[in-house]
Scaffold this active site. Structure first.
Site, PDB file in Angstrom:
ATOM      1  N   SER A 187      -1.702  33.450 -17.010  1.00 24.51           N
ATOM      2  CA  SER A 187      -0.826  33.197 -15.914  1.00 24.51           C
ATOM      3  C   SER A 187      -0.287  31.843 -15.816  1.00 24.51           C
ATOM      4  CB  SER A 187      -1.211  33.907 -14.621  1.00 24.51           C
ATOM      5  OG  SER A 187      -0.253  33.714 -13.656  1.00 24.51           O
ATOM      6  N   ASN A 212      -2.617  20.482 -13.402  1.00 36.33           N
ATOM      7  CA  ASN A 212      -1.298  20.751 -12.824  1.00 36.33           C
ATOM      8  C   ASN A 212      -1.467  21.265 -11.463  1.00 36.33           C
ATOM      9  OD1 ASN A 212      -0.774  24.004 -12.084  1.00 36.33           O
ATOM     10  ND2 ASN A 212      -2.406  23.958 -13.708  1.00 36.33           N
ATOM     11  N   GLY A 244       2.191  24.589  -7.813  1.00 34.48           N
ATOM     12  CA  GLY A 244       2.384  25.118  -6.400  1.00 34.48           C
ATOM     13  C   GLY A 244       2.941  26.427  -6.339  1.00 34.48           C
ATOM     14  N   ASN A 295       0.460  38.379 -11.836  1.00 36.78           N
ATOM     15  CA  ASN A 295      -0.460  37.551 -11.390  1.00 36.78           C
ATOM     16  C   ASN A 295      -0.075  37.850  -9.896  1.00 36.78           C
ATOM     17  OD1 ASN A 295      -1.108  34.460 -10.337  1.00 36.78           O
ATOM     18  ND2 ASN A 295      -2.696  35.333 -11.900  1.00 36.78           N
ATOM     19  N   ASN A 349      -4.797  36.487  -7.656  1.00 36.83           N
ATOM     20  CA  ASN A 349      -5.134  35.071  -7.627  1.00 36.83           C
ATOM     21  C   ASN A 349      -5.721  34.697  -6.220  1.00 36.83           C
ATOM     22  OD1 ASN A 349      -4.963  32.207  -8.097  1.00 36.83           O
ATOM     23  ND2 ASN A 349      -2.993  31.991  -8.243  1.00 36.83           N
ATOM     24  N   CYS A 354      -5.538  30.625  -4.058  1.00 35.12           N
ATOM     25  CA  CYS A 354      -4.429  30.105  -3.003  1.00 35.12           C
ATOM     26  C   CYS A 354      -5.200  29.894  -1.669  1.00 35.12           C
ATOM     27  CB  CYS A 354      -3.330  31.243  -2.651  1.00 35.12           C
ATOM     28  SG  CYS A 354      -2.945  31.742  -4.410  1.00 35.12           S
ATOM     29  N   THR A 385      -8.448  27.317 -12.469  1.00 32.76           N
ATOM     30  CA  THR A 385      -8.646  25.915 -12.623  1.00 32.76           C
ATOM     31  C   THR A 385      -9.656  25.118 -11.863  1.00 32.76           C
ATOM     32  OG1 THR A 385      -6.760  25.484 -11.207  1.00 32.76           O
ATOM     33  CG2 THR A 385      -6.295  25.481 -13.778  1.00 32.76           C
ATOM     34  N   GLY A 444     -10.114  29.661 -20.063  1.00 29.67           N
ATOM     35  CA  GLY A 444     -10.502  28.265 -19.946  1.00 29.67           C
ATOM     36  C   GLY A 444     -10.850  27.507 -21.225  1.00 29.67           C
TER      37      GLY A 444
HETATM   38  C1  LIG Z   1       0.545  24.739 -15.671  1.00 26.50           C
HETATM   39  C2  LIG Z   1      -0.197  25.874 -15.025  1.00 26.50           C
HETATM   40  C3  LIG Z   1       0.197  27.060 -14.370  1.00 26.50           C
HETATM   41  C4  LIG Z   1      -0.807  27.878 -13.825  1.00 26.50           C
HETATM   42  N1  LIG Z   1      -0.504  28.907 -12.961  1.00 26.50           N
HETATM   43  C5  LIG Z   1      -1.220  29.844 -12.556  1.00 26.50           C
HETATM   44  C6  LIG Z   1      -0.747  30.790 -11.722  1.00 26.50           C
HETATM   45  O1  LIG Z   1       0.361  31.014 -11.175  1.00 26.50           O
HETATM   46  N2  LIG Z   1      -1.801  31.857 -11.268  1.00 26.50           N
HETATM   47  C7  LIG Z   1      -3.070  31.973 -11.970  1.00 26.50           C
HETATM   48  O2  LIG Z   1      -3.656  32.653 -11.526  1.00 26.50           O
HETATM   49  N3  LIG Z   1      -3.424  30.901 -12.760  1.00 26.50           N
HETATM   50  C8  LIG Z   1      -2.483  30.001 -13.074  1.00 26.50           C
HETATM   51  N4  LIG Z   1      -2.956  28.854 -14.168  1.00 26.50           N
HETATM   52  C9  LIG Z   1      -4.380  28.942 -14.274  1.00 26.50           C
HETATM   53  C10 LIG Z   1      -4.369  29.495 -15.712  1.00 26.50           C
HETATM   54  O3  LIG Z   1      -3.895  30.863 -15.872  1.00 26.50           O
HETATM   55  C11 LIG Z   1      -5.932  29.556 -16.355  1.00 26.50           C
HETATM   56  O4  LIG Z   1      -6.761  30.359 -15.818  1.00 26.50           O
HETATM   57  C12 LIG Z   1      -6.420  28.158 -16.571  1.00 26.50           C
HETATM   58  O5  LIG Z   1      -5.471  27.303 -16.888  1.00 26.50           O
HETATM   59  C13 LIG Z   1      -7.499  28.141 -17.698  1.00 26.50           C
HETATM   60  O6  LIG Z   1      -7.367  28.401 -18.799  1.00 26.50           O
HETATM   61  P1  LIG Z   1      -6.591  27.429 -20.134  1.00 26.50           P
HETATM   62  O7  LIG Z   1      -7.779  26.551 -20.005  1.00 26.50           O
HETATM   63  O8  LIG Z   1      -6.559  28.204 -21.378  1.00 26.50           O
HETATM   64  O9  LIG Z   1      -5.251  26.920 -19.570  1.00 26.50           O
HETATM   65  C14 LIG Z   1      -2.205  27.634 -14.506  1.00 26.50           C
HETATM   66  C15 LIG Z   1      -2.511  27.052 -15.208  1.00 26.50           C
HETATM   67  C16 LIG Z   1      -1.524  25.921 -15.867  1.00 26.50           C
HETATM   68  C17 LIG Z   1      -2.119  24.885 -16.691  1.00 26.50           C
END
Ligand SMILES: Cc1cc2nc3c(=O)[nH]c(=O)nc-3n(C[C@H](O)[C@H](O)[C@H](O)COP(=O)(O)O)c2cc1C
Ligand SMILES: Cc1cc2nc3c(=O)[nH]c(=O)nc-3n(C[C@H](O)[C@H](O)[C@H](O)COP(=O)(O)OP(=O)(O)OC[C@H]3O[C@@H](n4cnc5c(N)ncnc54)[C@H](O)[C@@H]3O)c2cc1C
Ligand SMILES: Cc1cc2nc3c(=O)[nH]c(=O)nc-3n(C[C@H](O)[C@H](O)[C@H](O)COP(=O)(O)OP(=O)(O)OC[C@H]3O[C@@H](n4cnc5c(N)ncnc54)[C@H](O)[C@@H]3O)c2cc1C
Ligand SMILES: Cc1cc2nc3c(=O)[nH]c(=O)nc-3n(C[C@H](O)[C@H](O)[C@H](O)COP(=O)(O)O)c2cc1C
Ligand code: FES
Ligand code: FES
Lengths: 258, 304, 304, 258
Positions: free
Chosen positions: B21, B69, B72, B99, B127, B130, B193, B243
């Protein structure tokens, strides 16, 4: 449809203070026809750098499948670029974004205003504009004499004025100092440079339609992550924002909030 | 033939790979790169009740083997997502997971109710990272009671299975997982994150306009694997792991640690074809390490 | 002249750079590379009451921009450290900080009592990331009450200032910092490692014999900066910052975030001269970014 | 005193199945006089890989300041090494550890037993032993024919027996198969290879004094981090452990627990 390629470095040379010019070759070049678009470059080996770097197209030689970029070394990515030697491959995603909308522009008086590493995309733009029978005047601003590049290249195409912050070359001061004397009967203007400069330029040029190219830190570079947004001036705009990587980097001067 | 299909509550996946997401928008941009039908599933950007512009820029920063990131939760709001974004995904033969974001239990519930009603949506990813505005900004994702409460309420209205997305910014991830399990979660999604920062030396202040941001990418992979492994010892719910995944080997590592499927986030930014590539290579890689299927591999590293 | 000296409770530092505990042994090995007197201070490997062999091997694994370690507090025990290791450090003109480990309050107290009595030791770094055996393995470092209790008890016996080393594996780092502050800590040291794992795909099991390990290196830098920044908003204690530092720029980032001095751990393994190099380059780098001294830079990124 | 250097790649070639031979040059070579020591190599740019990789010295040419290493590509570090080309620089820390204690060894009958990438350090060892007027027999084990390397090099110095797991070259089976027929009146033995092999060898050679070289994942490589320890056989040993990077990698066969 090809959207990415491991392009080969043909040349990579020191051009001016902390500034390099690189020529890359590959068939991807054939897509690079719109001035103002950018390449999204992969840095380093494997996944050592998780974000690509956006760099504008400075010039394209379609016949030889060569694209030129000019970049300033400000951090880890651009200094990695500066160390690449001919024969090495760089993974390029692009061209991305929307360039300057110049298809219909011909027989016009145009003003091109660039600052620092905002100058590179304006070279390809000027070349195209001149090809399309326009009369271009260019104002190019740099910090200091040693940072000036492409003066001669521009001079071959357009009436060119150099401005430096410290007055070591050309006019001393800011690009906006020259605008009053040059904007006369200009039809459109095109500008790229630091946000503060774009701000000053668009204020100064309020009554002339113009296009500005913005910079912002990017994630995906393709419009999927919402990293690079800016707000629209028009509060009633349906979305209220633009993505610089996809809707831009070029916008009408009164479209987005700087 | 190595079978890479996976069956999870609400989700019949051709393969265990889905974009995470927030890293894939609502799919449209990536559809220019490859056929989205190849994906195991698609997880769309968080939906909130009203449209949100999100934080000021800069919103992203690169870090060593990762990125921060602070988007928001920018999104057009749940109704516009349903009317303007989801129809695009309908023609693709791929399950869509929504999500769900929010700043109050009521918001989560309302979003879940509306979006789960869409026939295109097969599951929700709640999610809970928040901040809870009512409780003074404490994250739903760091308090087991709050997390259980919001899960329970969302489960009441959702017509689709609910995967709760856990935040790694906690002392006890197992307590969080257990809390949402007993509140009725159908699955877990982990990890979101890690909260981090970086500074602009010239400006002498935090680099991101929002000051803090979420750390993702390979840097956090060891933390993700540890948390999945720990949760897997004590909780039976299916886990969508994520992750820092960038390769088939990473996918196998997550499966060994206890994940049932995986999501790929940040890696899409460096290589927009990464999900497709991993899907193509996975059968051979599984075979190379002696696994007959994804389900044969999943959790093999946990039984000790 | 850029002044890089820093004055902290018990510690008059020539410069803000010290090797982090566990990454520099008891100094002897690195003394073959450069003169230890150049360092701001030396933090020695954790001392426990009895000698410990530590965990089985493998004890380390590389990860993206980081590493995992599960040494398991191997050390010869506090008395042997005093008799056999500390004398070597005496001739160097450098304050020595003893890292103090333990599995019970009694052990921490006894170690602190004995080692603080050594005239070579100028301060203690209380490593509260060790599991509390009596309370069933909960880490002292994740429960504010336990952390405050052990700090209080150690403060009672220590004749030297006590810096409490915080674990990042918590939901609320500020609560931890405040708890040890009110228990009388003289300073904070942060952060210790994030708990992580990696898997051996061939063996299909956790790569480290201990299964989990501590993640360190550049990967964790954003988390360290965020935690220091958050704590700095609410706590006035001096902070020794660490987590992924490899350059002068990193040092400045930690200072901006609110640290008063810094420690360098994992980077010593890649470059045994790293501390010396950073010390040599720091004055010029500070000047380049417009700072007149370390103290001028420290916390500049926090005031907003 | 020099302890590290950016050494230059002179040669890097594929030697056998997944196995490469690299020659590095630099003055650091002058320190590499003890067989059994290792080099601790930095991988990749900057801090992209946080741990160095330990690789044994295979041979040294003091006159030309060249050191040879042989490595098997098993992961990210060794495959990075395999891509380095002549002229590139690799940062080397070393030589580290204690090698085989052979200073006093002369006019003896010796057995050298190596397996896989345990073979490389034994080449420099054999060379030194032969220079010191010893009679050396070498048993070298590999997985399969394609993995065999340095057979000829060894044959020039010693009576050499090749063993492969699958029998595609030399004797089929394990190095220990050959020991009974060769250990006769051997004075000492020296062995390096997988732990299981060392175990079998030291069991088989219980009555002959010997030295074995161990491997373990390392952090610092200089004795400071306690990553690479192993327990002593002697429970009354004052420390009870040894650091492989500093006290080893070579130990007496009955000193540490395998
Ligand atoms: C730019 C960006 C935007 C994200 N937006 C969301 C979000 O809207 N909702 C959510 O649950 N996680 C969001 N995440 C988290 C990712 O879904 C994921 O859980 C996290 O980045 C870890 O995976 P990765 O290391 O492969 O990026 C976002 C991550 C990034 C980098
Ligand atoms: C559309 C567009 C076109 C550009 N064209 C050019 C050009 O032709 N020549 C040129 O020299 N520069 C150009 N830039 C700026 C260039 O992208 C940055 O200077 C570069 O990304 C810095 O990378 P770094 O690793 O050296 O710096 P670092 O500061 O180490 O980079 C860290 C991160 O911040 C991002 N970043 C830092 N500064 C900028 C910035 N100004 N804009 C966007 N991202 C930034 C980097 O991409 C990277 O993700 C352009 C930017 C955009 C958005
Ligand atoms: C004293 C000593 C001498 C050695 N000499 C040689 C030699 O001459 N030729 C050769 O091919 N190999 C040798 N090895 C093994 C070599 O160090 C590993 O194969 C190499 O480190 C693997 O790195 P990688 O990045 O390719 O593998 P990865 O598995 O990606 O490495 C990940 C991490 O694990 C470590 N690691 C993995 N396997 C080993 C191992 N067997 N021993 C130590 N660390 C390991 C790596 O150093 C790295 O830190 C020696 C090991 C030691 C301890
Ligand atoms: C091999 C190793 C051993 C460590 N041992 C200790 C220890 O004994 N006590 C302690 O408080 N921290 C210990 N640490 C943590 C470090 O002191 C430091 O807090 C952490 O590694 C983050 O800094 P870095 O990223 O610069 O390594 C150890 C870290 C490593 C890598
Ligand atoms: S960089 Fe991702 S939307 Fe523009
Ligand atoms: S690798 Fe650090 S002690 Fe051996």
């Amino acid at each position: 449809m090809i959207k990415e390629q491991w392009m080969t470095v043909v040349k990579n040379r020191h051009l001016a203070l902390d500034t390099y010019e690189m020529i890359l070759t590959g068939e991807l070049t054939e897509k690079m026809i719109n001035p103002g678009q950018f390449l999204h470059l992969k840095i380093g080996e494997g996944f050592s750098h998780m974000l690509r770097r956006p760099i504008s197209i400075t010039n394209v030689d379609i016949d030889h499948q060569e694209v030129t970029i000019i970049y300033k070394t400000i951090g880890s990515g651009t200094s990695w670029l500066s160390k690449q030697t001919p024969g090495e491959k760089i993974h390029v995603l692009g061209p991305r974004g929307n360039g300057f909308p110049i298809e219909q522009v011909t027989n016009k008086k145009l003003l091109v205003i660039g600052g620092g590493v905002g100058v590179p995309p304006l070279y390809y733009l000027t070349k195209k504009l001149v090809e399309q029978q326009n009369e271009v005047t260019a104002i190019l601003g740099f910090q200091t004499k040693d940072a000036v590049f492409y003066e001669d290249n521009f001079k071959k195409l357009a009436k060119t004025f150099i401005v430096t912050d410290d007055g070591t070359k050309g006019e001393k001061g800011r690009v906006t100092n020259l605008i009053p004397s040059l904007q006369g009967d200009v039809d459109y203007y095109y500008s790229c440079g630091p946000t503060a400069m774009l701000h000053a330029v668009s204020n100064e040029m309020k009554h002339v339609p113009g296009y500005i190219s913005l910079e912002e830190r990017m994630g995906c570079g393709i419009g999927a992550c919402f990293a690079c947004v800016c707000k629209t001036v028009d509060e009633t705009d349906e979305k209220g924002y633009r993505k610089i990587c996809m809707d831009g980097p070029v916008f009408q001067s009164n479209e987005v909030i700087l | 033939m190595t079978n890479i299909a996976v069956s999870l509550p609400g989700l019949e996946l051709k393969n265990p790979i889905m974009p995470a997401s927030g890293c894939f928008g609502f799919g449209k941009e990536f559809s220019e790169f490859y056929d989205l039908s190849k994906l195991g599933a698609i997880v769309i950007k968080a939906a909130t009740l009203e449209g949100r512009y999100g934080n000021d820029t800069p919103r992203v920063a690169e870090t060593s083997a990762g990125m921060l990131n602070a988007i928001g939760l920018q999104n057009p709001g749940v109704d516009k997502i349903i009317s303007s974004e989801l129809p695009f995904l309908e023609p693709f033969n791929v399950p869509v997971i929504s999500n769900v974001g929010g700043s109050s239990v009521e918001e989560y519930v309302e979003v879940a109710k509306r979006i789960s009603a869409s026939p295109i949506i097969r599951a929700l990813e709640l999610n809970i990272s928040c901040p809870n505005v009512k409780e003074g900004g404490i994250q739903f994702g760091t308090d087991p009671n709050l997390a259980a409460h919001v899960t329970e309420q969302v489960k009441k209205v959702s017509t689709k299975p609910v995967y709760v997305k856990l935040s790694p910014n906690v002392s006890d991830i197992v307590a969080m997982a257990k809390a949402v399990e007993s509140a009725g979660a159908d699955g877990l999604s982990m990890i979101n994150t890690l909260t981090g920062m970086s500074f602009d030396l010239h400006k002498r202040k935090p680099l991101l306009a929002n000051k803090t941001g979420g750390l993702s990418g390979p840097a956090i992979k060891p933390v993700a694997l540890r948390m999945i492994y720990q949760v897997r010892q004590e909780v039976d719910l299916p886990i969508i792991g994520m992750g820092g995944i960038t390769s088939c080997e990473d996918v196998i590592e997550f499966l060994l640690a206890g994940a049932n499927a995986v999501a790929i986030g940040t890696a899409n930014f460096l290589d927009p074809y990464i999900c497709e590539k991993i899907i193509d290579d996975l059968p051979a890689k599984l075979q190379q390490y002696g696994f007959t299927s994804v389900e044969d591999c999943s959790q093999k590293g946990v039984a000790l």
